[in-house]
Design a protein around this motif. Structure first.
Motif, PDB file in Angstrom:
ATOM      1  N   ALA A   8      90.445  66.827  19.181  1.00 44.23           N
ATOM      2  CA  ALA A   8      89.116  66.328  19.540  1.00 44.23           C
ATOM      3  C   ALA A   8      88.353  65.912  18.285  1.00 44.23           C
ATOM      4  O   ALA A   8      88.344  66.640  17.295  1.00 44.23           O
ATOM      5  CB  ALA A   8      88.342  67.400  20.296  1.00 44.23           C
ATOM      6  N   GLY A   9      87.749  64.721  18.342  1.00 43.67           N
ATOM      7  CA  GLY A   9      86.935  64.260  17.214  1.00 43.67           C
ATOM      8  C   GLY A   9      87.697  63.492  16.148  1.00 43.67           C
ATOM      9  O   GLY A   9      87.081  62.973  15.222  1.00 43.67           O
ATOM     10  N   GLY A  10      89.027  63.418  16.257  1.00 39.48           N
ATOM     11  CA  GLY A  10      89.804  62.711  15.231  1.00 39.48           C
ATOM     12  C   GLY A  10      89.591  63.339  13.863  1.00 39.48           C
ATOM     13  O   GLY A  10      89.881  64.524  13.667  1.00 39.48           O
ATOM     14  N   TRP A  37      94.266  61.553  15.138  1.00 35.56           N
ATOM     15  CA  TRP A  37      93.716  60.741  16.226  1.00 35.56           C
ATOM     16  C   TRP A  37      92.982  61.651  17.207  1.00 35.56           C
ATOM     17  O   TRP A  37      93.393  62.802  17.401  1.00 35.56           O
ATOM     18  CB  TRP A  37      94.886  60.057  16.942  1.00 35.56           C
ATOM     19  CG  TRP A  37      94.567  58.870  17.808  1.00 35.56           C
ATOM     20  CD1 TRP A  37      94.277  58.896  19.137  1.00 35.56           C
ATOM     21  CD2 TRP A  37      94.538  57.495  17.420  1.00 35.56           C
ATOM     22  NE1 TRP A  37      94.071  57.616  19.601  1.00 35.56           N
ATOM     23  CE2 TRP A  37      94.218  56.738  18.568  1.00 35.56           C
ATOM     24  CE3 TRP A  37      94.745  56.824  16.202  1.00 35.56           C
ATOM     25  CZ2 TRP A  37      94.102  55.345  18.538  1.00 35.56           C
ATOM     26  CZ3 TRP A  37      94.635  55.444  16.175  1.00 35.56           C
ATOM     27  CH2 TRP A  37      94.318  54.723  17.335  1.00 35.56           C
ATOM     28  N   CYS A  38      91.923  61.173  17.831  1.00 38.27           N
ATOM     29  CA  CYS A  38      91.234  61.964  18.852  1.00 38.27           C
ATOM     30  C   CYS A  38      92.055  61.964  20.145  1.00 38.27           C
ATOM     31  O   CYS A  38      92.709  60.982  20.469  1.00 38.27           O
ATOM     32  CB  CYS A  38      89.849  61.399  19.143  1.00 38.27           C
ATOM     33  SG  CYS A  38      88.952  62.349  20.413  1.00 38.27           S
ATOM     34  N   TYR A  39      92.011  63.062  20.871  1.00 37.89           N
ATOM     35  CA  TYR A  39      92.837  63.125  22.087  1.00 37.89           C
ATOM     36  C   TYR A  39      92.220  62.442  23.299  1.00 37.89           C
ATOM     37  O   TYR A  39      92.781  62.482  24.396  1.00 37.89           O
ATOM     38  CB  TYR A  39      93.294  64.542  22.405  1.00 37.89           C
ATOM     39  CG  TYR A  39      92.264  65.592  22.748  1.00 37.89           C
ATOM     40  CD1 TYR A  39      91.233  65.346  23.649  1.00 37.89           C
ATOM     41  CD2 TYR A  39      92.364  66.860  22.197  1.00 37.89           C
ATOM     42  CE1 TYR A  39      90.323  66.332  23.977  1.00 37.89           C
ATOM     43  CE2 TYR A  39      91.448  67.855  22.508  1.00 37.89           C
ATOM     44  CZ  TYR A  39      90.432  67.584  23.405  1.00 37.89           C
ATOM     45  OH  TYR A  39      89.544  68.560  23.731  1.00 37.89           O
ATOM     46  N   ASP A  40      91.090  61.807  23.128  1.00 34.81           N
ATOM     47  CA  ASP A  40      90.466  61.042  24.220  1.00 34.81           C
ATOM     48  C   ASP A  40      91.505  60.066  24.800  1.00 34.81           C
ATOM     49  O   ASP A  40      91.927  59.121  24.125  1.00 34.81           O
ATOM     50  CB  ASP A  40      89.259  60.276  23.679  1.00 34.81           C
ATOM     51  CG  ASP A  40      88.428  59.655  24.791  1.00 34.81           C
ATOM     52  OD1 ASP A  40      89.024  59.164  25.782  1.00 34.81           O
ATOM     53  OD2 ASP A  40      87.192  59.644  24.664  1.00 34.81           O
ATOM     54  N   ASN A  41      91.913  60.302  26.024  1.00 34.62           N
ATOM     55  CA  ASN A  41      93.026  59.554  26.620  1.00 34.62           C
ATOM     56  C   ASN A  41      92.732  58.075  26.837  1.00 34.62           C
ATOM     57  O   ASN A  41      93.644  57.266  26.991  1.00 34.62           O
ATOM     58  CB  ASN A  41      93.458  60.214  27.935  1.00 34.62           C
ATOM     59  CG  ASN A  41      94.894  59.895  28.270  1.00 34.62           C
ATOM     60  OD1 ASN A  41      95.189  59.326  29.312  1.00 34.62           O
ATOM     61  ND2 ASN A  41      95.801  60.217  27.369  1.00 34.62           N
ATOM     62  N   ASN A  53      88.603  57.517  13.955  1.00 36.61           N
ATOM     63  CA  ASN A  53      87.446  57.937  14.750  1.00 36.61           C
ATOM     64  C   ASN A  53      87.211  56.860  15.798  1.00 36.61           C
ATOM     65  O   ASN A  53      87.700  55.736  15.651  1.00 36.61           O
ATOM     66  CB  ASN A  53      86.194  58.091  13.882  1.00 36.61           C
ATOM     67  CG  ASN A  53      86.078  59.479  13.270  1.00 36.61           C
ATOM     68  OD1 ASN A  53      87.072  60.166  13.094  1.00 36.61           O
ATOM     69  ND2 ASN A  53      84.868  59.868  12.929  1.00 36.61           N
ATOM     70  N   HIS A  54      86.475  57.182  16.841  1.00 33.23           N
ATOM     71  CA  HIS A  54      86.262  56.166  17.875  1.00 33.23           C
ATOM     72  C   HIS A  54      84.880  56.247  18.503  1.00 33.23           C
ATOM     73  O   HIS A  54      84.196  57.274  18.416  1.00 33.23           O
ATOM     74  CB  HIS A  54      87.336  56.280  18.968  1.00 33.23           C
ATOM     75  CG  HIS A  54      87.189  57.502  19.826  1.00 33.23           C
ATOM     76  ND1 HIS A  54      86.389  57.511  20.965  1.00 33.23           N
ATOM     77  CD2 HIS A  54      87.708  58.732  19.732  1.00 33.23           C
ATOM     78  CE1 HIS A  54      86.460  58.716  21.511  1.00 33.23           C
ATOM     79  NE2 HIS A  54      87.239  59.475  20.789  1.00 33.23           N
ATOM     80  N   SER A  55      84.520  55.154  19.147  1.00 29.58           N
ATOM     81  CA  SER A  55      83.228  55.055  19.824  1.00 29.58           C
ATOM     82  C   SER A  55      83.162  56.006  21.027  1.00 29.58           C
ATOM     83  O   SER A  55      84.177  56.277  21.667  1.00 29.58           O
ATOM     84  CB  SER A  55      83.038  53.604  20.300  1.00 29.58           C
ATOM     85  OG  SER A  55      81.796  53.474  20.953  1.00 29.58           O
ATOM     86  N   ASP A  56      81.981  56.469  21.306  1.00 28.90           N
ATOM     87  CA  ASP A  56      81.717  57.356  22.461  1.00 28.90           C
ATOM     88  C   ASP A  56      82.587  58.604  22.426  1.00 28.90           C
ATOM     89  O   ASP A  56      83.067  59.062  23.469  1.00 28.90           O
ATOM     90  CB  ASP A  56      81.909  56.577  23.773  1.00 28.90           C
ATOM     91  CG  ASP A  56      81.253  57.289  24.960  1.00 28.90           C
ATOM     92  OD1 ASP A  56      80.225  57.983  24.750  1.00 28.90           O
ATOM     93  OD2 ASP A  56      81.754  57.161  26.088  1.00 28.90           O
ATOM     94  N   CYS A  57      82.751  59.159  21.233  1.00 32.29           N
ATOM     95  CA  CYS A  57      83.599  60.347  21.079  1.00 32.29           C
ATOM     96  C   CYS A  57      82.825  61.610  21.467  1.00 32.29           C
ATOM     97  O   CYS A  57      81.774  61.909  20.899  1.00 32.29           O
ATOM     98  CB  CYS A  57      84.085  60.460  19.639  1.00 32.29           C
ATOM     99  SG  CYS A  57      85.222  61.842  19.398  1.00 32.29           S
ATOM    100  N   GLY A  58      83.383  62.338  22.428  1.00 29.96           N
ATOM    101  CA  GLY A  58      82.761  63.589  22.874  1.00 29.96           C
ATOM    102  C   GLY A  58      82.616  64.603  21.742  1.00 29.96           C
ATOM    103  O   GLY A  58      81.666  65.382  21.713  1.00 29.96           O
ATOM    104  N   GLY A  59      83.553  64.569  20.797  1.00 31.07           N
ATOM    105  CA  GLY A  59      83.511  65.473  19.650  1.00 31.07           C
ATOM    106  C   GLY A  59      82.256  65.296  18.808  1.00 31.07           C
ATOM    107  O   GLY A  59      81.845  66.194  18.084  1.00 31.07           O
TER     108      GLY A  59
HETATM  109 ZN    ZN Z   1      87.018  61.469  20.778  1.00 32.40          ZN
END
Ligand code: ZN
Length: 145
Positions: free
Chosen positions: A51-53, A23-27, A89-95
């Protein structure tokens, strides 16, 4: 045992993991993480939060990233008899450079679908026969790919 800063009881028993979850760590997606696992009725799990899943599987910056992640999954299988891997993976991912990198949500979704499929193949070839689910999260929820 010294004086505790915080007293919290932790279950001592070992467990079988219902899934190893990349999972991506985007909180922003942490609440979704918990809700999704609850909806999947997965009680014990091994989260690999980076980061990035699944980017480190599909398109890592270097091969050692991929190997490190595969090793973590391998340990989950060995230590907790995990028979399911969930790749997110998720939308608007900084990775991935955020939503703006792709132009619009449709293009972003298509790109992540490709990434998740590539990540699945990597896990499949390393751990043949294991159940693999790929999921894409956005700001409305999550879906299987
Ligand atoms: Zn992300």
């Amino acid at each position: 045992m010294g004086s505790k800063t915080l007293k919290v009881k932790t279950e001592k028993d070992h467990y079988t993991a219902g899934a190893c979850v990349v999972w991506c760590y985007d909180n922003r997606f942490w609440n979704l993480f918990n809700e999704f696992l609850k909806a999947q009725e997965i009680k014990n799990f091994d989260p690999i939060v980076i980061a990035g899943g699944s980017k480190s599987l599909a398109s890592p910056d270097n091969e050692s990233e991929r190997e490190f992640l595969l090793k973590q999954i391998e340990l989950s299988i060995k230590l907790h008899h995990t028979d399911r891997v969930i790749l997110m993976n998720h939308s608007d991912c900084g990775g991935y450079g955020g939503l703006k990198k792709f132009g619009d949500e449709e293009k972003e979704f298509t790109a992540h679908k490709g990434e998740l499929e590539a990540a699945r193949k990597v896990v499949e070839s390393r751990f043949p026969g294991i159940r693999i689910d790929t999921v894409f999260a956005d700001f409305e929820g999550i879906q299987f790919i």
